[in-house]
Design an enzyme around this catalytic site. Structure first.
Site, mmCIF file in Angstrom:
data_model
loop_
_atom_site.group_PDB
_atom_site.id
_atom_site.type_symbol
_atom_site.label_atom_id
_atom_site.label_comp_id
_atom_site.label_asym_id
_atom_site.label_seq_id
_atom_site.Cartn_x
_atom_site.Cartn_y
_atom_site.Cartn_z
ATOM 1 N N HIS A 1 -19.418 21.422 -107.794
ATOM 2 C CA HIS A 1 -18.324 21.605 -106.855
ATOM 3 C C HIS A 1 -17.398 22.670 -107.414
ATOM 4 C CE1 HIS A 1 -14.978 20.733 -104.167
ATOM 5 N NE2 HIS A 1 -15.861 20.124 -103.411
ATOM 6 N N ASP B 1 -21.593 14.923 -100.963
ATOM 7 C CA ASP B 1 -22.758 14.974 -100.079
ATOM 8 C C ASP B 1 -23.989 14.300 -100.657
ATOM 9 O OD1 ASP B 1 -21.631 16.270 -97.943
ATOM 10 O OD2 ASP B 1 -21.774 18.197 -98.957
#
Ligand code: CMC
Length: 434
Positions: free
Chosen positions: A311, A369
């Site tokens: 991320h 996710d």
């Protein structure tokens, strides 16, 4: 408002032998920033920051996140408290208005959500003209943009009636999302119901059938509620920045959010949840050898990446992934699907990656996710709807940011600069001589 956060100290920048003083700002959570708003006017220089790794594009009081510590707060509330105790509608209200609703405010807002749930009949016909199998995310972006043709009046003074504007969009996007799935499946549309909660209503529009009535399982409704809350805002991510940038040109809410939906679609952003499932299914179909995929992800000559890992801002853990990982176990258990082979592969992959020096050194952890797709799949939502689900969750965040940007007295149209690297001066050659 920013002036309240000026520290009174300055950073010094020396250029061409001259020293400039740049004001230092300290955010309410101690985040430090150097104010370069007058840099070019004073020095003739700009800053270069591809991918905006170090650039604050605005000040905002909506969401705080600390990627090093794995902290995410909406309007000062910890994401864990909100995900475990609130309905998605309460969180929408919180993000948009800045405070949690009272019982009466929540009742009024829920009434508006019910009131606006239908879409104009003409718009229902739009669905007939998309090609068979059209991607629901593409349909969603187009339909949300076309809402601006039905509600042009909001362009004049949009903040005057915030509740109506927000409820209309939150409710209609839910209906459009469910309709886009039904159309994609060639199934008859199911109308919204006034007696169901926001999440149960959505699930009913997705799965009810005249020949097979849908009864929502409470655990499934609770899991969807949690997923939507966890996706509801994430400060200046790609799609939210897009909403703000497009809106900064004084573009109406619907078109700005349609732009955000299109940004979210990218596989490096919201499209990753679908890509995670594709990856897990591929590993499963190829015999379940997840280690091979970890090696591929580490190979510099192979463009493959372990989707659902890494991320831009979380360099410790993604707190949303921790909550979703737990929710994933309980919802699969409740549905009797705890032996889902993809869940087993996901767990193994997570362990291998978390103990591998490549991932440790680069601070690559499972992101939001990684597990959301497994839950969506278990509750019957197909992979091509996963990013639509993300959009449904992110919607209150986009509305809150657009509203904040629109009401900001320091607002200016977003217009980055560049460092030009093309030819300096070329002699023009007429077409006949080229
Ligand atoms: N698998 C393997 N290597 C990776 C991965 C990955 N998923 N992510 C990053 N790296 C490596 C990358 O190759 C680079 O290595 P090196 O330093 O040797 O060149 C290093 O880690 C830093 O990566 P980066 O691309 O510079 O990091 P970024 O901040 O620009 O990208 C990211 C962040 C999320 C786009 C990236 O981690 C990625 O592509 N992840 C997979 C896609 C994904 O899961 N996206 C969903 C993000 S969460 C939902 C959302 O908020 O949108």
């Amino acid at each position: 408002m920013l002036k309240d956060f000026m520290t009174g100290t300055t950073a010094k920048l020396t250029l061409d032998g001259k020293t400039y003083e740049l004001p230092v700002i300290k955010g309410s959570q101690g985040e430090m920033a150097i104010d370069i708003r007058n840099l070019r006017a004073e020095t003739g220089y700009i800053t270069l920051d591809s991918g905006y790794m170090n650039t604050g594009s605005c000040s905002s009081s909506i969401t705080f996140l600390d990627g090093e510590k794995g902290v995410l707060n909406y309007r000062g509330y910890a994401i864990e408290d909100l995900a475990n105790n609130c309905s998605f509608v309460e969180v929408c209200y919180l993000l948009i208005h800045g405070s949690l609703p009272t019982g009466e405010q929540l009742r009024r807002f829920s009434t508006l959500l019910n009131y606006y749930a239908l879409i104009h009949e003409d718009m229902v016909h739009f669905f007939d003209h998309f090609p068979p199998g059209a991607a629901p995310m593409s349909i969603l972006g187009s339909m949300v943009n076309s809402l601006s043709t039905y509600y042009p009046e909001m362009a004049d003074n949009p903040l005057e009636d915030l509740d109506n504007m927000a409820a209309r969009l939150l409710s209609k996007v839910r209906t459009i999302a469910a309709f886009s799935y039904r159309k994609n499946m060639g199934s008859p549309l199911v109308m919204p119901r006034h007696d169901l909660s926001y999440c149960a209503n959505f699930l009913n529009m997705m799965f009810d059938s005249p020949v097979n009535p849908y009864v929502a399982n409470d655990d499934v409704v609770a899991a969807l509620n949690k997923l939507l809350i966890l996706h509801a805002d994430h400060e200046q991510n790609c799609s939210t920045s897009t909403v703000r940038l497009v809106g900064s040109a004084r573009v109406n809410l619907y078109s700005s959010i349609s732009a955000g939906i299109n940004a979210l679609w990218g596989p490096l952003h919201g499209g990753a949840n679908q890509a995670v499932m594709d990856m897990l299914e591929e590993i499963h179909a190829n015999g379940g050898d997840y280690r091979k995929y970890v090696e591929k992800a580490k190979d510099r000559n192979d463009p493959f990446r372990l989707v659902g890992f890494g991320h831009r801002v979380y360099k410790n853990n993604d707190p949303r992934a921790t909550i979703i990982g737990k929710a994933c176990d309980s919802v699969l258990k409740s549905l009797g699907r705890e032996n889902d082979p993809l869940l087993a592969i996901a767990r193994e992959l997570e362990q291998v990656a978390l103990n591998d020096s490549y991932f440790i050194e680069r601070k690559l952890y499972p992101n939001v996710d990684f597990y959301s797709g497994i839950i969506y799949r278990a509750i019957g939502i197909p992979a091509n709807m996963f990013t639509v689900m993300f959009a449904l969750g992110r919607l209150p965040g986009w509305i809150a940011h657009w509203t904040e940007m629109w009401g900001d007295t320091n607002w200016r149209i977003g217009r980055p600069r560049q460092v030009y690297t093309g030819p300096v001066s070329r002699e023009f050659v007429p077409l006949k001589d080229r």
